[in-house]
Motif scaffolding. Sequence first.
Motif, PDB file in Angstrom:
ATOM      1  N   THR A 387      10.781  -9.956  -1.045  1.00  0.00           N
ATOM      2  CA  THR A 387       9.580 -10.160  -0.239  1.00  0.00           C
ATOM      3  C   THR A 387       9.877  -9.786   1.201  1.00  0.00           C
ATOM      4  O   THR A 387      11.035  -9.621   1.599  1.00  0.00           O
ATOM      5  CB  THR A 387       9.122 -11.632  -0.292  1.00  0.00           C
ATOM      6  OG1 THR A 387      10.192 -12.468   0.195  1.00  0.00           O
ATOM      7  CG2 THR A 387       8.761 -12.045  -1.711  1.00  0.00           C
ATOM      8  N   TRP A 426      13.310   5.531  -7.702  1.00  0.00           N
ATOM      9  CA  TRP A 426      12.478   6.317  -6.803  1.00  0.00           C
ATOM     10  C   TRP A 426      13.417   6.988  -5.810  1.00  0.00           C
ATOM     11  O   TRP A 426      14.310   6.332  -5.242  1.00  0.00           O
ATOM     12  CB  TRP A 426      11.482   5.428  -6.055  1.00  0.00           C
ATOM     13  CG  TRP A 426      10.524   4.706  -6.947  1.00  0.00           C
ATOM     14  CD1 TRP A 426       9.231   5.038  -7.216  1.00  0.00           C
ATOM     15  CD2 TRP A 426      10.774   3.505  -7.693  1.00  0.00           C
ATOM     16  NE1 TRP A 426       8.658   4.138  -8.080  1.00  0.00           N
ATOM     17  CE2 TRP A 426       9.585   3.178  -8.391  1.00  0.00           C
ATOM     18  CE3 TRP A 426      11.888   2.673  -7.847  1.00  0.00           C
ATOM     19  CZ2 TRP A 426       9.485   2.066  -9.220  1.00  0.00           C
ATOM     20  CZ3 TRP A 426      11.785   1.569  -8.679  1.00  0.00           C
ATOM     21  CH2 TRP A 426      10.596   1.270  -9.350  1.00  0.00           C
ATOM     22  N   CYS A 436       9.244   9.797  -8.586  1.00  0.00           N
ATOM     23  CA  CYS A 436       8.944   8.402  -8.901  1.00  0.00           C
ATOM     24  C   CYS A 436       9.073   8.217 -10.409  1.00  0.00           C
ATOM     25  O   CYS A 436       8.205   8.678 -11.167  1.00  0.00           O
ATOM     26  CB  CYS A 436       7.539   8.017  -8.450  1.00  0.00           C
ATOM     27  SG  CYS A 436       7.240   8.232  -6.687  1.00  0.00           S
ATOM     28  N   ASP A 460       5.485  -7.474   0.756  1.00  0.00           N
ATOM     29  CA  ASP A 460       4.305  -8.329   0.653  1.00  0.00           C
ATOM     30  C   ASP A 460       3.058  -7.451   0.561  1.00  0.00           C
ATOM     31  O   ASP A 460       2.897  -6.494   1.317  1.00  0.00           O
ATOM     32  CB  ASP A 460       4.198  -9.253   1.869  1.00  0.00           C
ATOM     33  CG  ASP A 460       5.363 -10.228   1.926  1.00  0.00           C
ATOM     34  OD1 ASP A 460       5.926 -10.522   0.860  1.00  0.00           O
ATOM     35  OD2 ASP A 460       5.718 -10.667   3.037  1.00  0.00           O
ATOM     36  N   THR A 462       0.965  -4.641  -1.093  1.00  0.00           N
ATOM     37  CA  THR A 462       0.992  -3.513  -2.029  1.00  0.00           C
ATOM     38  C   THR A 462       2.400  -3.113  -2.434  1.00  0.00           C
ATOM     39  O   THR A 462       2.574  -2.435  -3.439  1.00  0.00           O
ATOM     40  CB  THR A 462       0.298  -2.296  -1.399  1.00  0.00           C
ATOM     41  OG1 THR A 462       0.966  -1.944  -0.182  1.00  0.00           O
ATOM     42  CG2 THR A 462      -1.156  -2.612  -1.104  1.00  0.00           C
ATOM     43  N   GLY A 463       3.417  -3.477  -1.667  1.00  0.00           N
ATOM     44  CA  GLY A 463       4.775  -3.067  -1.983  1.00  0.00           C
ATOM     45  C   GLY A 463       4.980  -1.594  -1.723  1.00  0.00           C
ATOM     46  O   GLY A 463       5.059  -0.790  -2.651  1.00  0.00           O
ATOM     47  N   SER A 464       5.072  -1.212  -0.448  1.00  0.00           N
ATOM     48  CA  SER A 464       5.168   0.197  -0.073  1.00  0.00           C
ATOM     49  C   SER A 464       6.451   0.445   0.700  1.00  0.00           C
ATOM     50  O   SER A 464       7.035  -0.460   1.291  1.00  0.00           O
ATOM     51  CB  SER A 464       3.965   0.608   0.784  1.00  0.00           C
ATOM     52  OG  SER A 464       3.931  -0.149   1.979  1.00  0.00           O
ATOM     53  N   ASN A 476       4.286   5.324   3.960  1.00  0.00           N
ATOM     54  CA  ASN A 476       3.791   4.942   2.625  1.00  0.00           C
ATOM     55  C   ASN A 476       4.035   6.037   1.584  1.00  0.00           C
ATOM     56  O   ASN A 476       3.141   6.439   0.840  1.00  0.00           O
ATOM     57  CB  ASN A 476       2.302   4.603   2.685  1.00  0.00           C
ATOM     58  CG  ASN A 476       2.012   3.447   3.625  1.00  0.00           C
ATOM     59  OD1 ASN A 476       2.823   2.530   3.756  1.00  0.00           O
ATOM     60  ND2 ASN A 476       0.868   3.499   4.295  1.00  0.00           N
ATOM     61  N   GLN A 479       4.418   3.506  -3.198  1.00  0.00           N
ATOM     62  CA  GLN A 479       3.512   2.366  -3.177  1.00  0.00           C
ATOM     63  C   GLN A 479       3.507   1.673  -4.532  1.00  0.00           C
ATOM     64  O   GLN A 479       3.963   2.232  -5.535  1.00  0.00           O
ATOM     65  CB  GLN A 479       2.089   2.808  -2.809  1.00  0.00           C
ATOM     66  CG  GLN A 479       1.967   3.399  -1.410  1.00  0.00           C
ATOM     67  CD  GLN A 479       0.538   3.744  -1.052  1.00  0.00           C
ATOM     68  OE1 GLN A 479      -0.391   3.376  -1.760  1.00  0.00           O
ATOM     69  NE2 GLN A 479       0.352   4.453   0.052  1.00  0.00           N
ATOM     70  N   GLU A 480       2.984   0.424  -4.516  1.00  0.00           N
ATOM     71  CA  GLU A 480       2.864  -0.404  -5.717  1.00  0.00           C
ATOM     72  C   GLU A 480       4.214  -0.533  -6.419  1.00  0.00           C
ATOM     73  O   GLU A 480       4.362  -0.253  -7.613  1.00  0.00           O
ATOM     74  CB  GLU A 480       1.818   0.175  -6.672  1.00  0.00           C
ATOM     75  CG  GLU A 480       0.423   0.223  -6.072  1.00  0.00           C
ATOM     76  CD  GLU A 480      -0.608   0.772  -7.041  1.00  0.00           C
ATOM     77  OE1 GLU A 480      -0.213   1.101  -8.178  1.00  0.00           O
ATOM     78  OE2 GLU A 480      -1.784   0.862  -6.674  1.00  0.00           O
ATOM     79  N   LEU A 481       5.202  -0.973  -5.663  1.00  0.00           N
ATOM     80  CA  LEU A 481       6.562  -1.089  -6.177  1.00  0.00           C
ATOM     81  C   LEU A 481       6.799  -2.480  -6.753  1.00  0.00           C
ATOM     82  O   LEU A 481       6.283  -3.473  -6.238  1.00  0.00           O
ATOM     83  CB  LEU A 481       7.571  -0.818  -5.062  1.00  0.00           C
ATOM     84  CG  LEU A 481       7.481   0.565  -4.420  1.00  0.00           C
ATOM     85  CD1 LEU A 481       8.410   0.651  -3.227  1.00  0.00           C
ATOM     86  CD2 LEU A 481       7.821   1.652  -5.430  1.00  0.00           C
ATOM     87  N   PRO A 482       7.608  -2.573  -7.805  1.00  0.00           N
ATOM     88  CA  PRO A 482       7.979  -3.891  -8.328  1.00  0.00           C
ATOM     89  C   PRO A 482       9.056  -4.522  -7.459  1.00  0.00           C
ATOM     90  O   PRO A 482       9.691  -3.854  -6.639  1.00  0.00           O
ATOM     91  CB  PRO A 482       8.516  -3.567  -9.727  1.00  0.00           C
ATOM     92  CG  PRO A 482       9.080  -2.191  -9.586  1.00  0.00           C
ATOM     93  CD  PRO A 482       8.187  -1.477  -8.603  1.00  0.00           C
TER      94      PRO A 482
END
Length: 504
Positions: A387, A426, A436, A460, A462-464, A476, A479-482
């Motif tokens: 986070t 990535w 990716c 925190d 979108t996870g970019s 960016n 994006q949308e990373l776990p």
Amino acid sequence: KTRRLNLPHAMSIDERILDVSKRFAREFVQARAKIAEEKERLAKELSSERERLTEELQQRHREVEEERNKLGHAQERAKAVSAQPDDDVLALNVGGQLFSTQRSTLCLYEGSYLANLFSGRWESSIERDAEGRYFLDFDPSSFRLVLNFLRSRRLEHESAPAPPPAVPQEKQEHFQNLVEYLGLTEELRQAAERAKAARPMAPAAPSVPLGSSILQSATALLGALRRNPEPAAQAGHAAGGAGPFPGNAEHGPQDADALGGPRPATAPVLPRAHAQGLGARAPAAPSRQSAPVGTPPAASSSASAAPSPPPQGPSGSGGGQSSSSSSRSRAPESSPAPAVVKRPGWSRKAAHALVLIDELDPCIVSIQDTRARGEAAAVRATRGFQTGRHSWRVDVEACSDWSYVGFVGEPWSAVSSPVGRSMHSWGVASNGAVFCCREEATSLREFRAGSRLVFSVEMDGTGSVSVTIDGEEFPNVFQELPAPIFPAVSNCRSQAKYRLSFEG
């Protein structure tokens, strides 16, 4: 009156019909002759083609018969092989030394030289000695190492994989040549990696007792010294220190529990830090004459045998104080040793075999030349991000044209693939291409030896991740990373070197 023309050369209708008939007759005869000639020519060609096809068919029949005979021999050979038990014992003469082993041991790795040789298809062509044993012209000592490795592989367990053979230094070159000849190079490499991965970590040192346990140990030690100072002093010297306390300036404190043995009953072992708090020397044991006047002999004996309260100060005095003062006395407690915090850097557990991490600085990694293996070599960092906002920097000190810098997810384990060209990864390639999880997404600028890449992550929301290459920022990019993600690098072909820095 009808005027008749006198045309001596004019032909009558009958004459013209007769002339046409003769001409048609001549043409018919000529056409018939041509048809006969063409028929004869076609008959000859047909006969010739028939002969050719007949000969070709006969040749094909002969080939089919030969194939049938070969198939029959192969079936007979297969029956003979199937009739042989898989685990029959084979007697081998290897370079003059005799070996006995099961067939399944030699055929453990399908496709290897030994498996092909003793599969049953080529045994008739193997040379034999005078006693009928199979003869192999190999170095016996090197072959023994290979055979023992195959035996260990058959008996290995998942939690205890078979280790690679321990080859003497003088046999290294000959052993490697034999392994390559037998086609077992890759199997030995995988065995070494499995054994390394299954190697247990060293157990942590036992924690130092604090508080009341220190007081109890000190009390027991002083009581033992009062009862019999000589054996206690000898026990202290035997434990490795000068005086009753173990340890010395060269080796540091020792603990009987850490050494795997029980604590001595006459001289309990204390860490040096606590022993120094009790004084460098223990007080001398009081004699019977030092007991209070009027004390009966039995009471005096019990008083001398009772443990003495711990001293008040570092001088070690206070053996003659009253019980009330001893109840208020406390052994000085040393502060607990600070926990060892490992510096974050590159992970040795998540690294390719050709990855070398600097022993003094774990943030520096070197990747060896991978062209002999035909694959990439990758490594990830020990520190990940779950986070918040963070950033890290990768300085490329050396790289090839197949260098990838990026990050990976927690499930990632593809250390033989470029970062970004495998699942859960990535990366940015040295030519600027962005990948990716195997798919090419976009393109940035190129980087080379001497370049600096900075990754700024916002976990925190979108996870970019934004990327800066040699001062040029690309916002960016990912994006949308776990979560979590770990910094990672990979290189293929020539050597490479990277330096990792965590900036926040």
